[in-house]
Design a protein around this motif. Structure first.
Motif, PDB file in Angstrom:
ATOM      1  N   GLN A  34       1.166   3.783  -9.635  1.00  0.00           N
ATOM      2  CA  GLN A  34       2.287   4.121 -10.512  1.00  0.00           C
ATOM      3  C   GLN A  34       2.905   5.462 -10.138  1.00  0.00           C
ATOM      4  OE1 GLN A  34       0.113   3.810 -14.160  1.00  0.00           O
ATOM      5  NE2 GLN A  34       0.893   1.761 -14.648  1.00  0.00           N
TER       6      GLN A  34
ATOM      7  N   PHE B 248       4.785   4.962  -6.826  1.00  0.00           N
ATOM      8  CA  PHE B 248       6.001   4.183  -7.078  1.00  0.00           C
ATOM      9  C   PHE B 248       7.064   5.049  -7.756  1.00  0.00           C
ATOM     10  CE2 PHE B 248       8.435   0.926  -9.546  1.00  0.00           C
ATOM     11  CZ  PHE B 248       8.944   0.229  -8.455  1.00  0.00           C
ATOM     12  N   PHE B 249       6.617   5.898  -8.687  1.00  0.00           N
ATOM     13  CA  PHE B 249       7.546   6.791  -9.387  1.00  0.00           C
ATOM     14  C   PHE B 249       8.202   7.759  -8.405  1.00  0.00           C
ATOM     15  CE2 PHE B 249       8.215  11.020 -11.236  1.00  0.00           C
ATOM     16  CZ  PHE B 249       9.158  10.729 -12.209  1.00  0.00           C
TER      17      PHE B 249
ATOM     18  N   SER C 107       9.568   1.781 -12.907  1.00  0.00           N
ATOM     19  CA  SER C 107       8.328   2.565 -12.913  1.00  0.00           C
ATOM     20  C   SER C 107       7.988   3.018 -14.329  1.00  0.00           C
ATOM     21  CB  SER C 107       8.461   3.782 -11.982  1.00  0.00           C
ATOM     22  OG  SER C 107       9.284   4.783 -12.548  1.00  0.00           O
TER      23      SER C 107
ATOM     24  N   SER D 195      10.687   6.116  -6.004  1.00  0.00           N
ATOM     25  CA  SER D 195      11.971   5.878  -6.677  1.00  0.00           C
ATOM     26  C   SER D 195      12.753   7.182  -6.806  1.00  0.00           C
ATOM     27  CB  SER D 195      11.739   5.279  -8.069  1.00  0.00           C
ATOM     28  OG  SER D 195      10.932   4.129  -8.007  1.00  0.00           O
TER      29      SER D 195
END
Length: 569
Positions: free
Chosen positions: A149, A152-153, A127, A156
């Motif tokens: 983004q 996704f960050f 990421s 994670s």
């Protein structure tokens, strides 16, 4: 005659060498104490924990900087997100410990959790690569992460929390399992294990805060997230190397402890009509419940009888099962009165760091200390305190108290609570001076200008918090491991971690409530993006006051606490 005397002398040694309730990696009984378990295997596990803490704090310690930097969030929003993530990361061990103690076993749970951990760290690194690539395309224009983004960050990030949730309680419980509580010498070693466990953990954290935070602030975030990922892979390999010398707790044939304890509460509720006199007669007939314990939570003693002396609604519970249920209930007041301590604990990685950003962090002409690296003074204080506590304080205290650990676990926890309240008091005084300095130099409206006040002013609050951790955190770990039924020790440690999970959520709620209450009508809130216009000092005074109130309430419950299994060390 001489031969019989030799055999008689050797018999206790042979029996003493057998570790009850443990097997080796092939499922055979452990009949050689020196070959399996003890410090030999515990050192492998402490090494794994050092790597795991390096990885965890490699993400958490500087997370607020990443959120307010590359992800462009406000200070208050970033603090709330950090607290929310920390809260989830500290509550998930309850789920991980339940799976480990009920189904997987601690060894398998650690391996599965480590693989999830590595996956989360790998995706987090990816990421950072994606975000770095997109921002490099707009060098001269302001741009921020797109929605994909950001999602996704955080995906994670929470995957890391899931891995940590299975890893954290199981590794520590598995490490403590390497020592036999029933063996006089190993019982002392187990108490010492909790000290050195925390020492190793803080060494890993210290390296993170001094090295990795500098890499994240001055080189790039890809490397800053990638290194913890690599280290977690190494940690998993190290853990597997010790497989042949570990002791593995033998799971009994009896009913699940969750079912046993649950049945006590259900039976007690169903038998609510049973009179106290009937319970007293049953206790007297059995003669198995200790007097102090039988007087506490007396409503659970109703589980000893069938309803109205007839068939009842289910199986009558044994005295031992009732004691297990009472042991868990006794933990509730201690757990609750530690929540303010957890709120204070959450500030070191959020507002303490934001304070440091505004101050003079120069060491030499071209080198500045990363603000997040100031947390290393917490670890340094712990690393210095624990050997002194373990090697000097405990032996001296032991001569006076005759207790294996010198002082009781609850006394240790209370001492740390007092020090955390002192830390908040110091933090409030330093923040008042920082605000006054900003005003004197006309920097109130210049948030990007460094205030001419050395960042070393923050060291006392970090150091006091570190010393308080050496007392309270280690004390809580040993307390929640020791005071739960043997089969639930992973759950016990997850209960300790859940204090800090709930504390993080409470911190987030408190920040949000204060932000809404103080930031209306065009006013700057206590947590204004421009800290020079905020009032973190008010927040710290509030926490200091709550900490002292918490300590008084804690002392009341600690004084009346009845230790499980007669262990007050």
């Amino acid at each position: 005659m001489a031969i019989s005397e030799v055999l008689e002398a050797e018999r206790p040694l042979v029996e003493d060498d057998v570790v009850d309730g443990c097997v080796d990696y092939k499922g055979r009984p452990v009949n050689n104490r020196s070959k399996y378990g003890g410090w030999r295997s515990a050192l492998f596990i402490i090494g794994v924990e050092m790597a795991e803490r390096f990885a965890y704090y490699g993400v958490s310690s500087n997370l607020i900087t990443y959120l307010t930097g590359p992800l462009a969030q406000s200070t208050a929003t970033a603090a709330e997100n950090v607290n929310a993530w920390s809260g989830v990361a500290s509550l998930l061990p309850l789920f991980g410990a339940f799976l480990a103690d009920s189904f997987l076993g601690r060894y398998r749970a650690i391996i599965i959790a480590s693989l999830i951990y590595v996956l989360g760290l790998g995706l987090l690194t990816l990421s950072a690569v994606l975000l770095s690539g997109s921002t490099s395309e707009c060098q001269n224009t302001s741009c921020s992460a797109n929605q994909f983004q950001v999602i996704f960050f955080f995906f994670s990030l929470y995957l890391i929390a899931l891995g940590q949730g299975g890893h954290k309680p199981c590794v520590q419980a598995f490490g403590a399992d390497q020592f036999d509580s029933q063996h006089p010498q190993e019982s002392k070693l187990k108490s010492s294990f909790f000290n050195w466990w925390y020492f190793g953990m803080c060494m890993g954290t210290f390296v993170t805060l001094t090295v990795l935070n500098y890499i994240q602030d001055n080189l790039n975030w890809i490397l800053g997230f990638g290194i913890p990922c690599i280290l977690m892979v190494v940690a998993l390999v190290v853990f597997l190397l010790g497989t042949k010398i570990y002791r593995y707790s033998l799971k009994g044939e009896e009913k699940s402890p969750f079912l046993r304890i649950g049945q006590v509460f259900v039976t007690a509720v169903r038998n609510w009509r049973i009179t106290p006199s009937a319970i007293a007669l049953e206790e007297e007939a059995r003669g198995t419940l200790p007097h102090q314990s039988s007087e506490q939570f007396k409503f659970l003693n109703k589980a000893l009888l069938a309803s109205n002396g007839s068939k009842g609604y289910g199986k009558v519970c044994s005295a031992g099962e009732v004691e297990e249920a009472k042991a868990l209930l006794r933990l509730v007041p201690i757990w609750t009165t530690c929540l303010v301590y957890a709120i204070v604990f959450a500030q070191s990685s959020t507002f303490f760091t934001k304070q440091g950003v505004t101050m003079d962090r120069s060491v030499v002409a071209d080198f500045q200390i990363p603000a997040a690296s100031l947390q290393s003074f917490i670890s340094l204080a712990i690393v210095l305190t624990i050997p002194i506590y373990d090697r000097i304080f405990v032996p001296i205290a032991r001569t006076f108290t005759r207790k294996p650990a010198g002082i009781t676990m609850l006394q240790r926890i209370g001492t740390g609570m007092f020090l955390s309240a002192a830390s908040m008091t110091g933090a409030a005084l330093v923040e008042m001076k920082r605000l006054k300095t900003a005003e004197e130099y006309g920097l109130v409206d210049k948030p990007n200008v460094t205030i001419p006040m050395s960042v070393w002013w923050l060291i006392p609050q970090y150091a006091l918090l570190g010393v308080s951790e050496a007392f309270t955190m280690v004390g809580l770990q040993e307390f929640f491991y020791d005071q739960v039924p043997t089969e639930l020790r992973s759950v016990g440690l997850s209960l300790y971690l859940s204090i800090f999970g709930v504390g993080s959520f409470l911190s987030s709620f408190l920040i949000s409530a204060i932000e809404n209450a103080t930031g209306g009508d065009g006013r700057d809130s206590w947590f204004a993006n421009n800290l020079n216009k905020g009032h973190l000092d008010y927040f710290y005074w509030l926490l200091a006051g709550l900490s002292f109130i918490q300590l008084v309430v804690y002392l009341y419950f600690a004084k009346s606490y009845i230790y499980n299994r007669g262990n007050a060390s």
